[in-house]
Design a protein around this motif. Structure first.
Motif, PDB file in Angstrom:
ATOM      1  N   LEU A   1       0.815  -1.209   0.000  1.00  0.00           N
ATOM      2  CA  LEU A   1       0.000   0.000   0.000  1.00  0.00           C
ATOM      3  C   LEU A   1       0.851   1.263   0.000  1.00  0.00           C
ATOM      4  CD1 LEU A   1      -2.876  -1.031   2.425  1.00  0.00           C
ATOM      5  CD2 LEU A   1      -2.812  -1.158  -0.072  1.00  0.00           C
ATOM      6  N   GLY A   2       2.162   1.110   0.194  1.00  0.00           N
ATOM      7  CA  GLY A   2       3.072   2.242   0.138  1.00  0.00           C
ATOM      8  C   GLY A   2       3.334   2.722  -1.280  1.00  0.00           C
ATOM      9  N   ASP A   3       2.882   1.956  -2.259  1.00  0.00           N
ATOM     10  CA  ASP A   3       3.012   2.339  -3.662  1.00  0.00           C
ATOM     11  C   ASP A   3       1.776   3.142  -4.071  1.00  0.00           C
ATOM     12  OD1 ASP A   3       4.385   1.602  -6.463  1.00  0.00           O
ATOM     13  OD2 ASP A   3       2.197   1.486  -6.658  1.00  0.00           O
ATOM     14  N   LYS A   4       1.974   4.330  -4.628  1.00  0.00           N
ATOM     15  CA  LYS A   4       0.859   5.221  -4.981  1.00  0.00           C
ATOM     16  C   LYS A   4      -0.132   4.561  -5.940  1.00  0.00           C
ATOM     17  CE  LYS A   4      -0.171   9.681  -7.049  1.00  0.00           C
ATOM     18  NZ  LYS A   4       0.368  10.856  -7.726  1.00  0.00           N
ATOM     19  N   THR A   5       0.371   3.832  -6.925  1.00  0.00           N
ATOM     20  CA  THR A   5      -0.511   3.185  -7.901  1.00  0.00           C
ATOM     21  C   THR A   5      -1.389   2.137  -7.217  1.00  0.00           C
ATOM     22  OG1 THR A   5       1.037   3.565  -9.714  1.00  0.00           O
ATOM     23  CG2 THR A   5      -0.596   1.817 -10.020  1.00  0.00           C
ATOM     24  N   ARG A   6      -0.777   1.272  -6.420  1.00  0.00           N
ATOM     25  CA  ARG A   6      -1.562   0.222  -5.751  1.00  0.00           C
ATOM     26  C   ARG A   6      -2.531   0.817  -4.736  1.00  0.00           C
ATOM     27  NH1 ARG A   6       3.397  -2.611  -6.575  1.00  0.00           N
ATOM     28  NH2 ARG A   6       4.198  -2.081  -4.510  1.00  0.00           N
ATOM     29  N   LEU A   7      -2.119   1.870  -4.050  1.00  0.00           N
ATOM     30  CA  LEU A   7      -3.004   2.524  -3.090  1.00  0.00           C
ATOM     31  C   LEU A   7      -4.217   3.128  -3.809  1.00  0.00           C
ATOM     32  CD1 LEU A   7      -3.492   3.286  -0.163  1.00  0.00           C
ATOM     33  CD2 LEU A   7      -2.095   5.330  -0.527  1.00  0.00           C
ATOM     34  N   THR A   8      -3.969   3.732  -4.969  1.00  0.00           N
ATOM     35  CA  THR A   8      -5.073   4.286  -5.766  1.00  0.00           C
ATOM     36  C   THR A   8      -6.001   3.169  -6.230  1.00  0.00           C
ATOM     37  OG1 THR A   8      -3.668   6.116  -6.514  1.00  0.00           O
ATOM     38  CG2 THR A   8      -5.662   5.677  -7.797  1.00  0.00           C
ATOM     39  N   MET A   9      -5.425   2.046  -6.658  1.00  0.00           N
ATOM     40  CA  MET A   9      -6.233   0.910  -7.106  1.00  0.00           C
ATOM     41  C   MET A   9      -7.133   0.408  -5.980  1.00  0.00           C
ATOM     42  SD  MET A   9      -3.324  -1.101  -9.240  1.00  0.00           S
ATOM     43  CE  MET A   9      -4.086  -1.875 -10.641  1.00  0.00           C
ATOM     44  N   ILE A  10      -6.572   0.287  -4.790  1.00  0.00           N
ATOM     45  CA  ILE A  10      -7.354  -0.161  -3.627  1.00  0.00           C
ATOM     46  C   ILE A  10      -8.480   0.845  -3.361  1.00  0.00           C
ATOM     47  CG2 ILE A  10      -7.237  -0.445  -1.111  1.00  0.00           C
ATOM     48  CD1 ILE A  10      -6.172  -2.889  -2.523  1.00  0.00           C
ATOM     49  N   GLY A  11      -8.166   2.129  -3.473  1.00  0.00           N
ATOM     50  CA  GLY A  11      -9.181   3.168  -3.289  1.00  0.00           C
ATOM     51  C   GLY A  11     -10.294   3.072  -4.313  1.00  0.00           C
TER      52      GLY A  11
ATOM     53  N   GLU B   1      -8.704  -1.556   5.359  1.00  0.00           N
ATOM     54  CA  GLU B   1      -9.867  -0.758   5.759  1.00  0.00           C
ATOM     55  C   GLU B   1      -9.446   0.511   6.499  1.00  0.00           C
ATOM     56  OE1 GLU B   1     -14.194  -2.253   7.202  1.00  0.00           O
ATOM     57  OE2 GLU B   1     -12.494  -2.932   8.394  1.00  0.00           O
ATOM     58  N   SER B   2      -8.472   0.386   7.388  1.00  0.00           N
ATOM     59  CA  SER B   2      -7.979   1.550   8.130  1.00  0.00           C
ATOM     60  C   SER B   2      -7.334   2.566   7.203  1.00  0.00           C
ATOM     61  CB  SER B   2      -6.962   1.114   9.191  1.00  0.00           C
ATOM     62  OG  SER B   2      -7.583   0.305  10.157  1.00  0.00           O
ATOM     63  N   VAL B   3      -6.542   2.088   6.255  1.00  0.00           N
ATOM     64  CA  VAL B   3      -5.880   2.988   5.306  1.00  0.00           C
ATOM     65  C   VAL B   3      -6.920   3.689   4.434  1.00  0.00           C
ATOM     66  CG1 VAL B   3      -4.344   3.070   3.291  1.00  0.00           C
ATOM     67  CG2 VAL B   3      -3.683   1.754   5.322  1.00  0.00           C
ATOM     68  N   LEU B   4      -7.943   2.951   3.991  1.00  0.00           N
ATOM     69  CA  LEU B   4      -8.982   3.545   3.143  1.00  0.00           C
ATOM     70  C   LEU B   4      -9.711   4.691   3.832  1.00  0.00           C
ATOM     71  CD1 LEU B   4     -10.494   0.408   1.370  1.00  0.00           C
ATOM     72  CD2 LEU B   4      -9.195   2.276   0.313  1.00  0.00           C
TER      73      LEU B   4
ATOM     74  N   LEU C   1      -8.340   6.848   5.615  1.00  0.00           N
ATOM     75  CA  LEU C   1      -7.423   7.976   5.723  1.00  0.00           C
ATOM     76  C   LEU C   1      -7.046   8.621   4.401  1.00  0.00           C
ATOM     77  CD1 LEU C   1      -5.060   6.345   8.367  1.00  0.00           C
ATOM     78  CD2 LEU C   1      -6.833   8.069   8.787  1.00  0.00           C
ATOM     79  N   ILE C   2      -7.483   8.047   3.285  1.00  0.00           N
ATOM     80  CA  ILE C   2      -7.132   8.613   1.978  1.00  0.00           C
ATOM     81  C   ILE C   2      -8.374   9.227   1.322  1.00  0.00           C
ATOM     82  CG2 ILE C   2      -5.204   7.017   1.658  1.00  0.00           C
ATOM     83  CD1 ILE C   2      -6.989   5.526  -0.431  1.00  0.00           C
ATOM     84  N   PRO C   3      -8.161  10.150   0.379  1.00  0.00           N
ATOM     85  CA  PRO C   3      -9.311  10.766  -0.313  1.00  0.00           C
ATOM     86  C   PRO C   3     -10.123   9.735  -1.098  1.00  0.00           C
ATOM     87  CG  PRO C   3      -7.281  11.979  -0.762  1.00  0.00           C
ATOM     88  CD  PRO C   3      -6.895  10.713  -0.057  1.00  0.00           C
ATOM     89  N   GLU C   4     -11.392  10.004  -1.209  1.00  0.00           N
ATOM     90  CA  GLU C   4     -12.313   9.167  -1.995  1.00  0.00           C
ATOM     91  C   GLU C   4     -11.852   9.148  -3.451  1.00  0.00           C
ATOM     92  OE1 GLU C   4     -15.126   6.625  -2.593  1.00  0.00           O
ATOM     93  OE2 GLU C   4     -15.116   7.563  -0.624  1.00  0.00           O
ATOM     94  N   GLN C   5     -11.937   7.984  -4.094  1.00  0.00           N
ATOM     95  CA  GLN C   5     -11.484   7.833  -5.473  1.00  0.00           C
ATOM     96  C   GLN C   5     -12.649   7.717  -6.475  1.00  0.00           C
ATOM     97  OE1 GLN C   5      -7.997   7.868  -6.251  1.00  0.00           O
ATOM     98  NE2 GLN C   5      -8.068   8.594  -4.153  1.00  0.00           N
ATOM     99  N   MET C   6     -13.879   7.734  -5.984  1.00  0.00           N
ATOM    100  CA  MET C   6     -15.046   7.534  -6.858  1.00  0.00           C
ATOM    101  C   MET C   6     -15.139   8.568  -7.972  1.00  0.00           C
ATOM    102  SD  MET C   6     -16.726   4.831  -6.626  1.00  0.00           S
ATOM    103  CE  MET C   6     -18.191   5.123  -7.570  1.00  0.00           C
ATOM    104  N   ASP C   7     -14.625   9.781  -7.738  1.00  0.00           N
ATOM    105  CA  ASP C   7     -14.701  10.810  -8.774  1.00  0.00           C
ATOM    106  C   ASP C   7     -13.981  10.375 -10.043  1.00  0.00           C
ATOM    107  OD1 ASP C   7     -12.303  10.994  -7.268  1.00  0.00           O
ATOM    108  OD2 ASP C   7     -11.972  13.057  -7.927  1.00  0.00           O
ATOM    109  N   LYS C   8     -12.916   9.589  -9.898  1.00  0.00           N
ATOM    110  CA  LYS C   8     -12.183   9.094 -11.065  1.00  0.00           C
ATOM    111  C   LYS C   8     -13.037   8.115 -11.860  1.00  0.00           C
ATOM    112  CE  LYS C   8      -7.675   9.806  -9.087  1.00  0.00           C
ATOM    113  NZ  LYS C   8      -6.926   9.450  -7.940  1.00  0.00           N
TER     114      LYS C   8
END
Length: 114
Positions: free
Chosen positions: A18-28, A88-91, A93-100
């Motif tokens: 989850l420390g990778d921006k791409t994978r974190l975005t994918m999870i989001g 779930e905890s990380v999600l 704490l990050i901005p919502e990705q639904m707009d994408k």
């Protein structure tokens, strides 16, 4: 509700993924549903092989699961994973990705692999 402790090695592996921006975005993007590879390609503006490599790492570590529909594979969060509580905890704490995904839908590309 009692929380289940996660082994340090497993927790470290999940946090590294989850420390990778791409994978974190994918999870989001998967927080509220599923996506296919072609949708990730469009949203993240990356090649299909690169997206598939990231998804393989997430799948191999049990963070996502796949569902086949014809020749297409759809990915979703693996909520049964013993490390899902970290995801779930990380999600939270990050901005919502639904707009994408909504932007993709507005372009008529939400499920471009049908």
């Amino acid at each position: 509700m009692e929380k289940t402790l996660i082994e340090i090695d497993k927790a470290a592996a999940v946090l590294k993924l989850l420390g990778d921006k791409t994978r974190l975005t994918m999870i989001g993007l998967l927080k509220d549903g599923e996506c296919c590879v072609c949708e990730f390609v469009e949203v993240l503006q990356m090649s299909q092989p690169s997206i598939s490599q990231h998804l393989r790492k997430l799948r191999d570590n049990g963070l996502v699961k796949e569902r086949r529909s014809g020749q297409w594979i759809f990915y979703s969060l693996n909520r049964e994973s013993d490390t899902f509580s970290i995801v779930e905890s990380v999600l939270e704490l990050i901005p919502e990705q639904m707009d994408k995904l909504k932007e993709l839908e507005n372009k008529g590309l939400r499920i471009c692999c049908d």
